[in-house]
Scaffold this motif. Structure first.
Motif, PDB file in Angstrom:
ATOM      1  N   ALA A   1       0.827  -1.205   0.000  1.00  0.00           N
ATOM      2  CA  ALA A   1       0.000   0.000   0.000  1.00  0.00           C
ATOM      3  C   ALA A   1       0.858   1.250   0.000  1.00  0.00           C
ATOM      4  O   ALA A   1       0.574   2.232  -0.707  1.00  0.00           O
ATOM      5  N   ALA A   2       1.930   1.213   0.804  1.00  0.00           N
ATOM      6  CA  ALA A   2       2.786   2.399   0.903  1.00  0.00           C
ATOM      7  C   ALA A   2       3.501   2.683  -0.423  1.00  0.00           C
ATOM      8  O   ALA A   2       3.577   3.832  -0.881  1.00  0.00           O
TER       9      ALA A   2
ATOM     10  N   VAL B   1      11.119   1.497   0.527  1.00  0.00           N
ATOM     11  CA  VAL B   1      11.748   0.261   1.022  1.00  0.00           C
ATOM     12  C   VAL B   1      13.199   0.242   0.585  1.00  0.00           C
ATOM     13  O   VAL B   1      13.607   0.994  -0.295  1.00  0.00           O
ATOM     14  N   ASP B   2      13.939  -0.644   1.199  1.00  0.00           N
ATOM     15  CA  ASP B   2      15.360  -0.762   0.868  1.00  0.00           C
ATOM     16  C   ASP B   2      15.523  -1.145  -0.588  1.00  0.00           C
ATOM     17  O   ASP B   2      14.776  -1.963  -1.130  1.00  0.00           O
ATOM     18  N   ALA B   3      16.531  -0.549  -1.238  1.00  0.00           N
ATOM     19  CA  ALA B   3      16.734  -0.772  -2.664  1.00  0.00           C
ATOM     20  C   ALA B   3      16.955  -2.232  -2.985  1.00  0.00           C
ATOM     21  O   ALA B   3      16.569  -2.712  -4.063  1.00  0.00           O
ATOM     22  N   SER B   4      17.588  -2.973  -2.063  1.00  0.00           N
ATOM     23  CA  SER B   4      17.881  -4.388  -2.328  1.00  0.00           C
ATOM     24  C   SER B   4      16.610  -5.224  -2.390  1.00  0.00           C
ATOM     25  O   SER B   4      16.619  -6.346  -2.893  1.00  0.00           O
ATOM     26  N   ARG B   5      15.517  -4.705  -1.844  1.00  0.00           N
ATOM     27  CA  ARG B   5      14.267  -5.469  -1.819  1.00  0.00           C
ATOM     28  C   ARG B   5      13.389  -5.201  -3.058  1.00  0.00           C
ATOM     29  O   ARG B   5      12.382  -5.860  -3.255  1.00  0.00           O
TER      30      ARG B   5
ATOM     31  N   GLN C   1       0.977   3.837  -3.087  1.00  0.00           N
ATOM     32  CA  GLN C   1       0.568   5.211  -2.862  1.00  0.00           C
ATOM     33  C   GLN C   1       1.653   6.188  -3.293  1.00  0.00           C
ATOM     34  O   GLN C   1       1.374   7.234  -3.898  1.00  0.00           O
ATOM     35  N   GLN C   2       2.915   5.818  -3.011  1.00  0.00           N
ATOM     36  CA  GLN C   2       4.023   6.679  -3.383  1.00  0.00           C
ATOM     37  C   GLN C   2       4.125   6.813  -4.912  1.00  0.00           C
ATOM     38  O   GLN C   2       4.323   7.906  -5.455  1.00  0.00           O
ATOM     39  N   LEU C   3       3.973   5.682  -5.603  1.00  0.00           N
ATOM     40  CA  LEU C   3       4.030   5.718  -7.066  1.00  0.00           C
ATOM     41  C   LEU C   3       2.885   6.562  -7.640  1.00  0.00           C
ATOM     42  O   LEU C   3       3.082   7.330  -8.598  1.00  0.00           O
TER      43      LEU C   3
END
Length: 613
Positions: free
Chosen positions: A37-38, A83-87, A41-43
């Motif tokens: 969801a986060a 979120v972390d870039a690696s994820r 929403q950001q996109l």
């Protein structure tokens, strides 16, 4: 007892394990849901609503079709802010780039006394070397400024046709600008005279391919008109200009408006030129035309500032005197007015007018034969008139049968020689010279002949000269139009058919698609042939019933006529006729002969009708 404690312990352990698993699963679900969801929403907030988010554990996967590579990269950056870039796993694709559209191909050709410059962009297939070689040949010793670029894209339909037509036209345009595009050629040029302008316009219009839209803006310098002449006539044939000169567009409009109010409804070739004797020219002519309108008939002639008003035969003297008085008062003071109320005019036209005034008569036939009849004042002047006529028309074509009349008025020879000079300007015609009147009628191939003769009479015989012109313009005789003769029209059309036949679907009147180019060539060949009566004849071989062949040949001739009409050929004088299996030109027993007999022919209509009779 020990067994019960073991069972209880085991149950407690299993319950704790299940509870932990449930709590772990619930926690993972809550994390995935919140993360998805986060990120989504950001996109959305960043404007990447085309991107979708899928969360699998700790991995966040972005899917969707990015409009550009830059948009894909910015969407990744937006997700990595949450979120972390690696994820973050990138499963997005980039929308296929639209095919680059071809540029607009065009050429600008500029030519003057210094040389030729060429600038523009052409397709690679148009062969730049051939184009520049053609321009260099036209330039000759002049310089060529080459700013022509090439792009490797398909040539637009019609571009090469337009380009090579323009290159051909450039040879005839020493001072010009030519703009070339696939659908249009625009030519701006300057010529040295009005006659050259008209000839060039007609030549370019005839040569332009049917697929090319031609826009012409050809200018000619204003001529010097001396004397500055205008002649307006009102008679039984209506109102007309024998000559019309103006110094400005405003002056011309003033003159034409006055003429239209007097009943004139034609297209006046009112030449705008230099040499006007007064800035009041337009107002003076307007005033004189209005006076002539009140008389109802007659003529008014301007030669510089000299004005001659000639009333029609039978005009009431009271009306004439009233109109003349008003005209003298209204004309600008610089003009000098002379007026004539003529007596009855009797034109015999034979030179033997015993019951009327003496006459000198000259006729010129369409074949060029000239006959002189009537009277001259003495032997010396009769010989002078004959010699003058032979010089004007050629000695072999002049037959003189004049006689001596010593009672002729002064200036008779001058009037006769001036009349002969005017007659020489016509293709054919008749001249009658009387002591107080000159009548000239005939046919010309120039729109300017009326004005030239009116100027000639006014200049040599005086502004008060009383004359009548009845001269017909025939465009078939106009050398500036360079119209083909009827025979040339037939030769041109049949030359097209000699190189490539028009073919039809078997047993049908439908023209094959491969023959459409032949129809295009025929349409070009018929340019300028509009007045010529032409027969389009259809023929078949002898196979099949005679009636069927007759109908088939008619259908095919009609199809050719309709196809020419569709190409905007004026078909008023074209006639289609089927002749079936008549007039074979090959052996119907062989395939080659039958193929030759299936044909379309063009011929002069009169000749064809005569042959049938």
């Amino acid at each position: 007892m020990r067994l019960s404690s073991f069972v209880i312990t085991t149950l407690i352990f299993l319950t704790a394990l299940v509870f932990s698993a449930l709590m772990a699963g619930l926690s993972a679900y809550l994390i995935e849901t919140r993360t998805e969801a986060a990120v989504a929403q950001q996109l959305y907030d960043d404007g990447y609503d085309w991107a979708e988010v899928e969360v699998d554990g700790l991995q966040v996967q972005l899917i969707g079709e990015a409009p550009t590579e830059a948009a894909r990269f910015r969407a990744l950056s937006s997700a990595r802010a949450i979120v972390d870039a690696s994820r973050v796993r990138d499963s997005m694709i980039v929308e296929a780039a639209a095919r680059i559209s071809a540029p607009r191909f065009s050429i600008e050709l500029l030519r003057n006394d210094d040389g030729i410059s060429v600038i523009g962009l052409i397709p690679k297939s148009s062969d730049r070397e051939v184009v520049m070689e053609s321009i260099a040949q036209t330039a000759g010793a002049q310089t060529v400024a080459d700013l022509l670029e090439v792009a490797d894209f398909p040539a637009p339909e019609g571009f090469d046709i337009a380009m090579f037509f323009a290159l051909d036209a450039l040879e005839d345009l020493p001072r010009s600008k030519i703009s070339i595009a696939a659908d249009q050629v625009t030519i701006t040029a300057i010529t040295s005279s009005l006659a050259e302008k008209r000839a060039l316009e007609n030549s370019l219009a005839r040569r332009a391919p049917s697929s090319v839209k031609l826009a012409l803006d050809i200018a000619a310098p204003r001529p010097v008109i001396a004397p500055f002449t205008l002649r307006f006539v009102m008679d039984g044939a209506g109102a007309r200009f024998d000559a019309c000169s103006a110094d400005t567009i405003k002056s011309r409009d003033t003159i034409l408006t006055a003429a239209q109010n007097a009943g004139y409804d034609g297209d006046a070739l009112c030449t705008i030129g230099m040499g006007v004797p007064t800035t009041s020219w337009g107002d003076g002519v307007k005033t004189a035309i209005e006076a002539l309108q009140r008389l109802g008939a007659g003529s008014v002639t301007f030669s510089n500032v000299d004005v001659s008003l000639v009333a029609a035969e039978g005009t009431q003297k009271a009306l004439f005197d009233s109109v003349v008085g008003e005209l003298e008062a209204d004309l600008p003071s610089i003009f000098s007015l002379s007026t004539v109320l003529p007596a009855a005019i009797n034109i015999d036209g034979t030179g033997d007018n015993e019951d009327g005034p003496p006459e000198f008569v000259a006729t010129k036939s369409p074949e060029g034969d000239v006959q002189l009849r009537g009277v001259m004042p003495n032997e010396r002047q009769r010989h002078a008139a004959t010699s003058f006529a032979r010089a004007q028309f050629s000695a072999a074509d002049v037959y003189a049968a004049t006689r001596i009349d010593e009672a002729l008025p002064k200036g008779w020879s001058q009037r006769a020689l001036t009349g002969l000079t005017a007659l020489a300007k016509l293709e054919n015609g008749a001249l009658v010279v009387q002591p107080d009147f000159i009548d000239l009628r005939g046919t010309t191939g120039s729109n300017e002949t009326n004005a030239e003769i009116a100027q000639l009479f006014s200049d040599r015989l005086g502004e008060s000269a009383h004359f009548q012109l009845n001269i017909t313009y025939d465009k078939k005789l106009d050398p500036t139009l360079a119209l083909p003769t009827p025979v040339e029209c037939i030769e041109r059309t049949n030359a097209v058919l000699a190189s490539t036949k028009i073919t039809f679907a078997p047993g049908s009147g439908d023209i094959d698609a491969g023959s459409q180019s032949v129809i295009d060539d025929l349409a070009d060949a018929l340019k300028g042939c509009e007045p010529v009566p032409i027969l389009i004849a259809g023929y078949t071989d002898s196979q099949g019933r005679e009636e069927m062949n007759q109908n088939l040949s008619q259908a095919r001739a009609d199809a050719v006529l309709n196809a020419l009409q569709a190409r905007r050929v004026i078909t008023e004088n074209l006639t289609s006729r089927g002749f079936g299996e008549a007039s074979p030109i090959g052996d119907n027993e062989t395939e080659e002969g039958r193929e030759a007999n299936r044909r379309i022919e063009f011929s002069l209509l009169e000749a064809s009708d005569g042959a049938e009779e």
